[in-house]
Design an enzyme around this catalytic site. Structure first.
Site, mmCIF file in Angstrom:
data_model
loop_
_atom_site.group_PDB
_atom_site.id
_atom_site.type_symbol
_atom_site.label_atom_id
_atom_site.label_comp_id
_atom_site.label_asym_id
_atom_site.label_seq_id
_atom_site.Cartn_x
_atom_site.Cartn_y
_atom_site.Cartn_z
ATOM 1 N N GLU A 22 -4.843 7.842 -3.090
ATOM 2 C CA GLU A 22 -5.383 6.604 -2.666
ATOM 3 C C GLU A 22 -5.551 5.366 -3.627
ATOM 4 O OE1 GLU A 22 -5.036 6.193 0.691
ATOM 5 O OE2 GLU A 22 -5.979 4.388 0.963
ATOM 6 N N HIS B 287 1.743 4.535 -2.859
ATOM 7 C CA HIS B 287 1.848 5.962 -2.547
ATOM 8 C C HIS B 287 2.947 6.607 -2.930
ATOM 9 C CE1 HIS B 287 -2.069 6.917 -0.730
ATOM 10 N NE2 HIS B 287 -1.747 6.078 0.437
ATOM 11 N N HIS C 27 0.833 -1.246 -0.014
ATOM 12 C CA HIS C 27 -0.030 -0.118 0.032
ATOM 13 C C HIS C 27 0.950 1.324 -0.218
ATOM 14 C CE1 HIS C 27 -3.796 2.431 1.242
ATOM 15 N NE2 HIS C 27 -2.699 3.124 1.727
ATOM 16 N N GLU C 28 1.952 1.337 0.994
ATOM 17 C CA GLU C 28 2.684 2.575 0.980
ATOM 18 C C GLU C 28 3.708 2.558 -0.144
ATOM 19 O OE1 GLU C 28 2.263 4.798 2.968
ATOM 20 O OE2 GLU C 28 0.478 3.679 4.262
#
Lengths: 509, 509
Positions: free
Chosen positions: A302, A276, A272-273
């Site tokens: 997101e 980003h 997830h990170e």
């Protein structure tokens, strides 16, 4: 040399734009410096550093605010808005105009009062959560609701105050769009989750049970980042209590956390990170310092984290490809099959009360509940004292579970203690947009399963670089979506994706 | 309420001081934020982050400069200089006045030209050193000499330009004092080193020979810091290619480096940086943001690092007390006696060409050589092209060794590539002041040997806190020295200290 071509107003405009750009770069550098200070605070700062760090951040924030709202900024904006500019220049002017209008419309004293109240609200919320005592938090929450209403009134006295607050996080997707999407998620996910609940299929739940050493988890997190193509020359991995990513296209860092009993959690959180940070790394180097080199707003950001987390990291081919690497770090996984890993990564927990522990489907009902409650809080239709009961009722209605305490109910999230009303919806919008972008990428590139299985992410990432990342804030969010996918923002692809994926997993007909 | 007491000019002055203090705090916060960015750059920043970091630092530096040199600062200074202030307020006004006068006297274009030239000089110097090619560096060095002369001319056209440059690092000790001290060091250390050279004593040189694992060295560095009383809640230890310490009283960090073949080096370097950080940690919390909570200049700072490095860390009782801890980390040291360790930490190398590898005695001759050369460079008595020969001649004269290359001669240090002429002397002044302070501390507290052997540093540190650290910039450096030691700055104690210590070690009569 004289030419007949239509020309900008000559040196005047160029000078003005240059002065404007210099000012914008200065604001951006101050803000990026603050970003480094915040990373430092979360990741490496010794405990006692807080008082000095708070002052440093407050000074940088004031300086940035003063630079942005100075008369000279306003004068330059007016001059440039009357000039002939390139499309890129126009985009920079558009973005700064928006920020300028917002920040100049709110009186400094109100900004300060909000800042002081949130500083005070955070420890109250923390205590309230620890002691499961909503009364502790209620008065300051009420104050924040009032102040934020007042804030919205200053920004746009004619608009729905909640729409104004929402636009702080998502300035180009209007609230009606957000509402339409969230209502559709609610209306279609509730029956889907019910069907899953009624299904006879029980997905393997113990594929990742056991204890997993933190150091080995970190090594595996680095393997994951290697495999996804993270550029270590422009980034690093550290741990933080609440994982985040931050930085610029030159230096976009990832943090994650490790829980000995939750290997899957650290893998998905790292992916997830990565999403980003990977967006940030795709912003153009030569745009550094202006909105052309800065990311679009929360929903687009997101979308990037969710695309990698869900469409890549929770896919069957990912686990087919990645499981051997995981087994090298954790030989205890030798007996786990890729299918079991895939199933473990996609279990739907309909009895979970906590947003950050939610699966890909129920997650959005957590958001819908917050969205409905904060809309009514801001409109005044819901009193702060009634929040716990309404919260619990909605959990019962949408998810079929009722929190037994406020700590695992309406006190679970930090956002309201920051006065961040209107932030939650962007999480769901991000997931929805992720699906739309992923579908468009596959539409152009063909089925990506094989690439994902082989750990080949260049094509997918190239598509994202070209269609999303490289544009920075050149286009508004609706323009960006339209250009990247050929369509306006829609929940169709997300709903198709979850219907197909979970229909297959849970054998729904 | 009316009183007969002499009073400040009432609210006007208080208001003015408040506005002044706010401005000063803002400048300080910007500068401390830049400090965090520099720490980050040296310790954790990924390689590719440089272009963005350079812009961030340059923006913060411009903002700090503009805040300091703004008309409002000048107006407030004038108003406050005409007002009745407390002693502490006067000190703050004095310090800011000095900085204001200096920074307003130099034209912005010159500052910028110096900044660009040094940015360009650094890679030239690096290349010249790597390739042992002084010609590569000479033109830019010449340019820097000219620019710095011009700079000095702006600051004070009537003063010796070198004195002006020196005062940038050490504003309150005048150049005559520095010169007197350095000449005395030269005159007394040359014969002492000669005597050592002639001595029959051969200090054990292999007490710390062998290979020492980096991780174990780090563990031992943490042991050292624990033992000295470093406050981990307000600091941290990391590695950096060139060890430094930085931060504020709330967060003063240490860096060190590890070389597998040089355990002693990492211990003494860690103690040295502890001394710097420990000074910072002793600054008063409530002075944060103004000179009252900031350290005095380079010589005082260096006195703190040298006091701990030399008077504590290179003392016999330190090794008597600390060796058992070192042996726990490195069982290979089992046969080394405290006396051997002490001797190893105090060998005098008269054939060493490199300043940063020098012992406590020859070190100062390295400084004297640089001091003499840079004085003549700035005065114009020495041409840049003649630097290598003069350098080598002086090494032969003072140290009896002649560099065979410029890389191990006049290209060894980075300072001139930064345009930092006048910086070197503060290293020696720091050592000299360390001895004076240590003598004053023992004068008051009695012989500290037993404390040091027992790892009890509270008394010594308490004395430093009370007599040096807590005052920040409340007093000028000569005032601070006078108050702490009852005497003006003198080399007596340093020379006594080395005569006694090395007379004993090398059996000189």
């Amino acid at each position: 040399m004289a030419t007949d071509q239509a020309e900008p107003e000559g040196d005047g405009t160029e000078d003005a734009y240059e002065r404007f750009e210099e000012r914008v770069q200065r604001i951006s550098n101050v803000s990026n410096a603050a970003g480094v200070l915040r990373w430092d605070q979360e990741v490496v700062m010794p405990e006692a550093g807080t008082p000095a760090r708070a002052q440093q951040l407050s000074t940088l924030s004031s300086i940035g605010h003063e630079l942005l709202t100075a008369d000279e900024t306003g004068d330059l904006l007016e001059e440039l808005e009357d000039s002939e500019l390139s499309g890129e220049q126009e985009a920079v002017v558009r973005e700064i105009r928006r920020q300028y209008d917002r920040e100049t419309s709110v009186p400094g004293e109100l900004v300060e009062e909000i800042s002081e109240t949130t500083a005070n609200a955070h420890p109250k919320w923390k205590k309230a959560k620890e002691e499961d005592d909503f009364e502790e938090f209620a008065p300051v929450l009420e104050k924040l609701v009032e102040l934020k209403r007042e804030y919205a009134e200053h920004v746009d006295p004619d608009a729905d105050p909640y729409a104004v607050l929402f636009s702080e996080y998502e300035p180009y997707l209007d609230l009606e769009t957000a509402e339409r999407v969230l209502e559709r998620l609610r209306d279609e996910l509730v029956p889907l989750i019910d069907a899953i609940d009624d299904s006879d299929v029980d997905l393997a739940t113990d594929a990742f049970s056991g204890e997993f050493d933190d150091d080995d988890q970190e090594a595996l997190a680095r393997d994951v980042l290697d495999s996804l193509g993270y550029d270590w020359d422009r980034g690093r991995l550290d741990t933080a209590p609440h994982p985040f990513s931050s930085g610029t296209q030159f230096d976009a860092r990832v943090t994650t956390r490790f829980d000995e009993e939750d290997l899957l959690g650290s893998i998905t959180s790292t992916i997830h990170e990565f999403g980003h940070a990977n967006y940030t790394l795709g912003l153009p180097d030569d745009g550094y310092g202006t909105p052309l080199g800065e990311s679009r707003d929360l929903s687009v950001h997101e979308s990037q984290s969710r695309l990698w987390e869900n469409h890549v990291g929770r896919s069957r081919p990912f686990w087919e490809g990645f499981l051997p690497t995981a087994r090298e770090r954790f030989p205890g996984l030798a007996e786990v099959t890729p299918e079991e890993a895939y199933e473990a990564a996609n279990q739907v927990y309909d009895d979970n009360l906590i947003r950050v522990e939610a699966d890909e489907l129920t997650y959005h009902l957590h958001i819908v509940i917050r969205f409905e409650i904060e809309r009514e809080l801001i409109s005044g239709d819901l009193a702060v004292e009634d929040v716990p009961e309404v919260w619990n009722d909605k959990y019962e209605e949408y998810l079929g579970v009722r929190p037994e305490t406020d700590a695992e109910g309406c006190l679970q999230d930090i956002h309201w203690s920051h006065g961040s009303f209107g932030y939650f919806p962007t999480y769901s919008l991000g997931s929805v947009l992720a699906a739309q972008l992923y579908a468009a990428a596959e539409d152009e590139l063909g089925d990506l399963s094989e690439d994902i299985r082989d750990g080949e992410f260049d094509e997918l990432n190239g598509w994202l670089r070209e269609n999303v990342h490289q544009h920075g804030c050149r286009y508004t969010t609706p323009e960006l979506i339209e250009r990247a996918t050929g369509e306006s923002f829609t929940a169709d692809y997300f709903l198709e994706y979850v219907d197909e994926k979970y229909g297959d997993l849970y054998d729904l007909s």
